[in-house]
Write an enzyme that holds these catalytic residues in place. Structure first.
Site: not given
Length: 139
Positions: A47-48
């Site tokens: 993420h991410f």
């Protein structure tokens, strides 16, 4: 004030889901705590990967854990398990990134039996990252 060892004695959460590192202030109705966000957080792997941002739901969870510390510090709730019972009016206003220190402030505004309601605000450098109302159930 509480250090991480004292927090671990109160909260049942363990790594990687313990999201409070330090408590600066605690009263009958308010807690101010901190989460130091580092690139080593497991959630940043997905993420991410190219733009690491702390998931909003984990900011809310960190606020809930801070609020739970305030409730579990009360004599009648010591040793009990806190459950996240609800959220309302939650807004995300700023991204939380690796290197940020998340200030978690929760004011317990109502307590009925084993159900608590709190006003929660997470800030970074004095700017609101997330705010809302949270509800706890103590089991």
């Amino acid at each position: 004030m509480m250090n991480i060892n004292e927090i671990k004695e109160i909260l049942p959460h363990k790594y990687p889901f313990l999201l409070v590192d330090k408590v600066e202030e605690i009263t009958e109705s308010k807690v101010v705590a901190y989460k130091n966000v580092t690139i080593n957080e497991p959630f940043f792997q997905g993420h991410f990967p190219d733009y690491p941002v702390m998931p909003g739901v984990l900011i809310v969870e960190a606020l809930a854990q801070a609020g739970a510390i305030a409730l579990l510090n009360k004599e009648e709730f010591k040793g009990k398990t806190p459950f996240f019972a609800g959220i309302d009016k939650v807004r995300f206003k700023k991204q939380v990134l690796p290197g940020d220190t998340l200030r978690l402030e929760v004011e317990i505004i109502k307590l009925r039996g084993s159900i608590g309601f709190g006003k929660a605000t997470a800030t970074v450098d004095g700017k609101i990252a997330c705010s809302g109302e949270i509800m706890f159930a103590i089991g």
